[in-house]
Design a protein around this motif. Sequence first.
Motif, mmCIF file in Angstrom:
data_model
loop_
_atom_site.group_PDB
_atom_site.id
_atom_site.type_symbol
_atom_site.label_atom_id
_atom_site.label_comp_id
_atom_site.label_asym_id
_atom_site.label_seq_id
_atom_site.Cartn_x
_atom_site.Cartn_y
_atom_site.Cartn_z
ATOM 1 N N LEU A 1 22.358 35.052 45.509
ATOM 2 C CA LEU A 1 20.991 34.973 45.000
ATOM 3 C C LEU A 1 20.109 36.062 45.592
ATOM 4 N N ALA A 2 20.395 36.456 46.838
ATOM 5 C CA ALA A 2 19.556 37.431 47.514
ATOM 6 C C ALA A 2 19.906 38.864 47.139
ATOM 7 N N ALA A 3 21.077 39.078 46.583
ATOM 8 C CA ALA A 3 21.548 40.437 46.332
ATOM 9 C C ALA A 3 20.854 41.036 45.112
ATOM 10 N N PRO A 4 20.591 42.352 45.124
ATOM 11 C CA PRO A 4 20.039 43.007 43.947
ATOM 12 C C PRO A 4 21.043 42.993 42.814
ATOM 13 N N ALA A 5 20.566 42.952 41.578
ATOM 14 C CA ALA A 5 21.462 42.861 40.434
ATOM 15 C C ALA A 5 21.069 43.891 39.388
ATOM 16 N N VAL A 6 22.091 44.426 38.716
ATOM 17 C CA VAL A 6 21.895 45.376 37.635
ATOM 18 C C VAL A 6 22.656 44.859 36.430
ATOM 19 N N ALA A 7 22.004 44.809 35.261
ATOM 20 C CA ALA A 7 22.638 44.281 34.060
ATOM 21 C C ALA A 7 23.092 45.411 33.158
ATOM 22 N N ASN A 8 24.321 45.303 32.684
ATOM 23 C CA ASN A 8 24.858 46.230 31.702
ATOM 24 C C ASN A 8 25.442 45.428 30.555
ATOM 25 N N SER A 9 25.330 45.952 29.356
ATOM 26 C CA SER A 9 25.871 45.262 28.192
ATOM 27 C C SER A 9 27.320 45.668 27.982
ATOM 28 N N ALA A 10 28.160 44.665 27.622
ATOM 29 C CA ALA A 10 29.568 44.931 27.321
ATOM 30 C C ALA A 10 29.894 44.303 25.978
ATOM 31 N N ASP A 11 30.594 45.068 25.113
ATOM 32 C CA ASP A 11 30.969 44.485 23.831
ATOM 33 C C ASP A 11 32.055 43.435 24.051
ATOM 34 N N GLY A 12 32.408 42.732 22.972
ATOM 35 C CA GLY A 12 33.324 41.610 23.103
ATOM 36 C C GLY A 12 34.658 41.976 23.709
ATOM 37 N N ALA A 13 35.216 43.112 23.310
ATOM 38 C CA ALA A 13 36.522 43.516 23.828
ATOM 39 C C ALA A 13 36.452 43.798 25.327
ATOM 40 N N LYS A 14 35.384 44.459 25.757
ATOM 41 C CA LYS A 14 35.234 44.772 27.180
ATOM 42 C C LYS A 14 34.993 43.508 28.002
ATOM 43 N N THR A 15 34.217 42.583 27.441
ATOM 44 C CA THR A 15 33.990 41.316 28.135
ATOM 45 C C THR A 15 35.303 40.581 28.333
ATOM 46 N N TYR A 16 36.085 40.487 27.288
ATOM 47 C CA TYR A 16 37.376 39.791 27.361
ATOM 48 C C TYR A 16 38.299 40.465 28.369
ATOM 49 N N ASP A 17 38.375 41.790 28.317
ATOM 50 C CA ASP A 17 39.261 42.531 29.231
ATOM 51 C C ASP A 17 38.818 42.384 30.681
ATOM 52 N N LEU A 18 37.515 42.262 30.901
ATOM 53 C CA LEU A 18 37.004 42.073 32.256
ATOM 54 C C LEU A 18 37.363 40.691 32.782
ATOM 55 N N LEU A 19 37.181 39.680 31.944
ATOM 56 C CA LEU A 19 37.455 38.312 32.363
ATOM 57 C C LEU A 19 38.948 38.048 32.519
ATOM 58 N N PHE A 20 39.742 38.602 31.629
ATOM 59 C CA PHE A 20 41.195 38.401 31.665
ATOM 60 C C PHE A 20 41.883 39.697 32.097
ATOM 61 N N ARG A 21 41.460 40.202 33.215
ATOM 62 C CA ARG A 21 41.928 41.501 33.686
ATOM 63 C C ARG A 21 43.403 41.462 34.073
ATOM 64 N N ASN A 22 44.136 42.455 33.628
ATOM 65 C CA ASN A 22 45.552 42.562 33.966
ATOM 66 C C ASN A 22 45.745 43.151 35.365
ATOM 67 N N GLY A 23 46.856 42.832 35.989
ATOM 68 C CA GLY A 23 47.235 43.453 37.246
ATOM 69 C C GLY A 23 46.505 42.949 38.466
ATOM 70 N N THR A 24 45.780 41.843 38.355
ATOM 71 C CA THR A 24 44.965 41.383 39.486
ATOM 72 C C THR A 24 45.799 40.790 40.620
ATOM 73 N N LEU A 25 47.080 40.559 40.373
ATOM 74 C CA LEU A 25 47.950 40.004 41.414
ATOM 75 C C LEU A 25 48.981 41.011 41.911
ATOM 76 N N ASP A 26 48.936 42.224 41.386
ATOM 77 C CA ASP A 26 49.984 43.205 41.691
ATOM 78 C C ASP A 26 50.061 43.559 43.164
ATOM 79 N N GLU A 27 48.916 43.583 43.855
ATOM 80 C CA GLU A 27 48.891 44.022 45.251
ATOM 81 C C GLU A 27 49.050 42.875 46.246
ATOM 82 N N ILE A 28 49.231 41.665 45.760
ATOM 83 C CA ILE A 28 49.348 40.518 46.651
ATOM 84 C C ILE A 28 50.804 40.282 47.025
ATOM 85 N N SER A 29 51.062 40.166 48.315
ATOM 86 C CA SER A 29 52.418 39.923 48.796
ATOM 87 C C SER A 29 52.949 38.614 48.233
ATOM 88 N N ARG A 30 54.201 38.623 47.837
ATOM 89 C CA ARG A 30 54.798 37.459 47.195
ATOM 90 C C ARG A 30 55.062 36.309 48.156
#
Length: 221
Positions: A13-42
Amino acid sequence: MMLKQLAFAIALLAAPAVANSADGAKTYDLLFRNGTLDEISRDKTLFYHREVTNALKPEAGERDTGDIALNFSTDEDGMLKISFHKEDKMRGMGRFPASVGNPMIMVFYESVIRDMAESAGGSPFYIRNRVKDALIQTSEVIEGEAEVDGRMVATKTVSLFPFKDDPNRDRMQGFGDLEMQVVMSEDVPGWYLSMTADAPGAGDGPVYHSEITFDTLGETR
C-alpha cells in the motif's frame, strides 16, 4: 505467518505505483507466464498459505484455510504435485506439468470458481466462462514495490472484474462485485506473490475473501 502477510500488505500500500495498459493477450501471458519454475531446484518445495472468509458459508471458509505445498515429483516425469495441508491432515490437489509454468494460478482461479458456485449458487461452467473472458480483456498492469523477506522487490499487479457488466450480477449474492487480483514479481520464486479474490458486500464485512500468499521456498517435507 500472519505478521508476514501484514508486513507485505503495508509495504504494498505504501509503495509508489505506475499503471500501464495491456491488451488481452499480454494480460493472459503475464498471468499465465511460462518458465516460472525453470530456475527452481527440483529438490525444493514452494509453500503458500490460503486464507478464506465466506459470509455465505462460514464452514467452507474454515475448511479451505490452510497451507499449500507445490513440489516436484520424485518419479522424474516432469510433473508437479500440489497438496493442501491443515493441521495434521493432507489431501492431494492434482498433478501438473512443470514445463508449462506455475499451476498455482490455476489453483487460485478454480478455487474461487468452486467457492462462488458453492456459496452463491449458479453454474460453475457459467462462472468459469466469465472468468476466462475477463482473462483476455484489456486491463491495467500496476507496477509497484512490496517488501519480501526484508527487502523491496518490483511487482506487477493485475485486477480482473469478471462480473462487472454481467446481466445476472444482481442475483449473485454479492459476488457480482468480485475482484480477482494477482501480484507478481521476478524476485519471488514461482512468480506469484499473492492472489486475492474479494467480494466486498454491503454489510459490515466482505461476502467473500480468498487470498493465496507465497510463504517460502524450502526443503521438501
